[in-house]
Design an enzyme around this catalytic site. Sequence first.
Site, short mmCIF file in Angstrom:
data_model
loop_
_atom_site.label_atom_id
_atom_site.label_comp_id
_atom_site.label_asym_id
_atom_site.label_seq_id
_atom_site.Cartn_x
_atom_site.Cartn_y
_atom_site.Cartn_z
N ARG A 1 15.46 -38.87 -25.87
CA ARG A 1 16.04 -38.93 -24.52
C ARG A 1 16.71 -37.63 -24.11
NH1 ARG A 1 19.32 -43.50 -25.67
NH2 ARG A 1 20.77 -42.64 -24.16
N ASN A 2 16.73 -36.63 -25.00
CA ASN A 2 17.29 -35.34 -24.62
C ASN A 2 16.38 -34.72 -23.57
OD1 ASN A 2 17.91 -32.39 -24.67
ND2 ASN A 2 19.41 -33.09 -26.18
N GLN A 3 16.95 -34.20 -22.52
CA GLN A 3 16.16 -33.67 -21.41
C GLN A 3 15.74 -32.22 -21.58
OE1 GLN A 3 18.57 -34.35 -17.91
NE2 GLN A 3 18.10 -36.53 -17.88
#
Length: 137
Positions: A11-13
């Site tokens: 989920r890290n962008q």
Amino acid sequence: LRERRYYAHPRNQFWPLVGELLGVDLAAMPYDDRLAAVTQRGLAIWDVYAACSREGSLDSAIRDAQANDLPGLVSRLPQLRGIAHNGQESGKSRRLTEGLGVAVFQLPSTSPANASWSHQRKLQAWRDVFMACGLVE
């Protein structure tokens, strides 16, 4: 942390955001290809810490941090146009980076824990820095 890769949390962008700025789908690439793609476009990724103790993946859990050789990095990269700190923890090293003779920027964290910034707001902040450093037009 287990994967020993930058921004491995799904989920890290970071990868989608940087890919959007550079015009390549980094998130869809194998990790080594991602690194090659960003390096080829003039972006380097490096930890401000050479070592630390940490239980879990939260930056707030970092203890006994030992700084990387940031002056040595800058001396090896005469073409370096800027240092951008991704998030508050990295930004704690600004006292070290601001004296190195290159522009220093503070960016909003790409971590899923930084939910107060929308993707679009992060994208604009990152675009501004990429433009200032000549990575995008």
